[in-house]
Design an enzyme around this catalytic site. Structure first.
Site, short mmCIF file in Angstrom:
data_model
loop_
_atom_site.label_atom_id
_atom_site.label_comp_id
_atom_site.label_asym_id
_atom_site.label_seq_id
_atom_site.Cartn_x
_atom_site.Cartn_y
_atom_site.Cartn_z
N GLU A 1 -9.37 2.31 7.36
CA GLU A 1 -10.59 2.94 7.89
C GLU A 1 -11.86 2.24 7.44
OE1 GLU A 1 -8.27 6.60 6.23
OE2 GLU A 1 -8.34 4.45 5.84
N ASP B 1 -4.64 -5.25 5.03
CA ASP B 1 -4.01 -4.11 5.69
C ASP B 1 -3.01 -4.66 6.70
OD1 ASP B 1 -3.58 -1.91 7.72
OD2 ASP B 1 -4.84 -0.85 6.29
N ASP C 1 1.56 -8.62 4.70
CA ASP C 1 2.16 -7.80 3.66
C ASP C 1 1.45 -8.05 2.34
OD1 ASP C 1 4.48 -6.09 2.67
OD2 ASP C 1 4.63 -7.86 1.40
N ASP D 1 -5.14 1.57 -1.60
CA ASP D 1 -5.42 2.68 -0.69
C ASP D 1 -4.35 2.66 0.40
OD1 ASP D 1 -6.51 4.71 0.78
OD2 ASP D 1 -8.21 3.55 1.53
#
Length: 304
Positions: free
Chosen positions: A90, A110, A142, A160
């Protein structure tokens, strides 16, 4: 009772409990290579990101989660110049880390490029342009493979990640083998923090206490903390680890450092909040002291 009409998100909290959220608009619903993704809008939470049926963050309260994940770990370090972020599609974690004036470079990895692009498009209040900051290098691969291969080292590493669900894309990013790989990429005095799943009375043994035990077996020091995130329906846990001592900062010191580092007042996190985050209820302290499981590649512990 009001008749249930329109669209509703039904989210399982525990095997015997689900909650319902009235959805005003479905901005996106589809599947990426790795997971099912929904971006929903509701009167209660604003825009929400939902992955595989689990709410990841909402406009209404994402600042609680992201500020709690980022700032205590950043303040434990005297001069965090290089930051690694695992996950965080996000952009809220990136946004908060970049508010620290000491940060010179931030690498964010990510795995799911499509999720990041959807968040860029539909969740601008989350990232607030952080992806375009010249200090940022964004990669889609990854995280474990990257850390095993890179020579780059970091002052603070922020995980996160999505929860460690069986068959999910991140469960091998919560094991002792992964933490050993990450630890090797920390500079002396470096700090690692990871989101650690639900920490409520009914759920803290799903993964929170195991993550704490696993980090404690990898690092010399590990400090747990928790906050209440309304959209998650329960307390949420974090664990901060380092081979350097982690002394809980005082209220005045936290407020002073926030002014020096960020130059702004945060909506949730401050010195008094910091103290409450690290004051664990008795059931959590007991759960941590009684936990014996260590999360290993060959025997991972999955969240229910």
């Amino acid at each position: 009772m009001e008749e249930l009409t329109g669209k509703w998100l039904i989210e399982t909290v525990y095997p015997d409990l689900a909650v319902m959220l009235r959805v005003q608009q479905v901005l996106f619903s589809g599947r990426t290579e790795y997971q099912h993704v929904e971006v929903l809008e509701s009167d209660l939470y604003g825009r929400s990101l939902v992955l595989d049926g689990k709410t990841q963050s909402t406009e209404r309260d994402e600042h609680i989660y992201h500020q709690s994940l980022v700032h205590p770990a950043m303040l434990f370090h005297p001069n965090p110049a290089t930051v690694f972020i695992g996950g965080g599609g996000e952009g809220g974690t990136l946004r908060e880390a970049l508010t620290h004036k000491t940060v010179e470079r931030a690498i964010m990895i990510d795995l799911d490029k499509e999720v990041v692009e959807l968040c860029r498009q539909y969740l601008p209040r989350h990232h607030q342009g952080g992806f375009d900051d010249p200090r940022v290098q964004l990669m889609h691969r990854d995280a474990r493979a990257y850390l095993a291969e890179t020579d780059e080292t970091f002052d603070v590493m922020i995980m996160d990640l999505v929860d460690p669900m069986e068959g999910g894309p991140a469960y091998l990013l919560y094991t002792r083998q992964y933490y050993e790989i990450a630890k090797a990429r920390l500079n002396p005095g470096g700090i690692l923090v990871t989101q650690s799943g639900p920490a409520g009375l009914l759920s803290h043994q799903e993964c929170f206490t195991t993550i704490n035990r696993t980090l404690s077996s990898t690092f010399a020091h590990c400090v747990p903390c928790q906050v209440h995130v309304p959209a998650f329906q329960t307390l949420w846990g974090f664990n901060i680890a380092s081979d350097s001592p982690l002394s809980i900062l005082g209220e005045e010191e936290v407020d002073r450092l926030l002014v020096e580092r960020t130059g702004r007042e945060l909506a949730f996190y401050d010195g008094e909040t910091h103290q409450s985050m690290f004051s664990l209820p008795k059931f959590l302290r007991t759960g941590i002291s009684e936990e014996t499981r260590i999360n290993l590649d060959e025997s991972p512990v999955f969240m229910v």
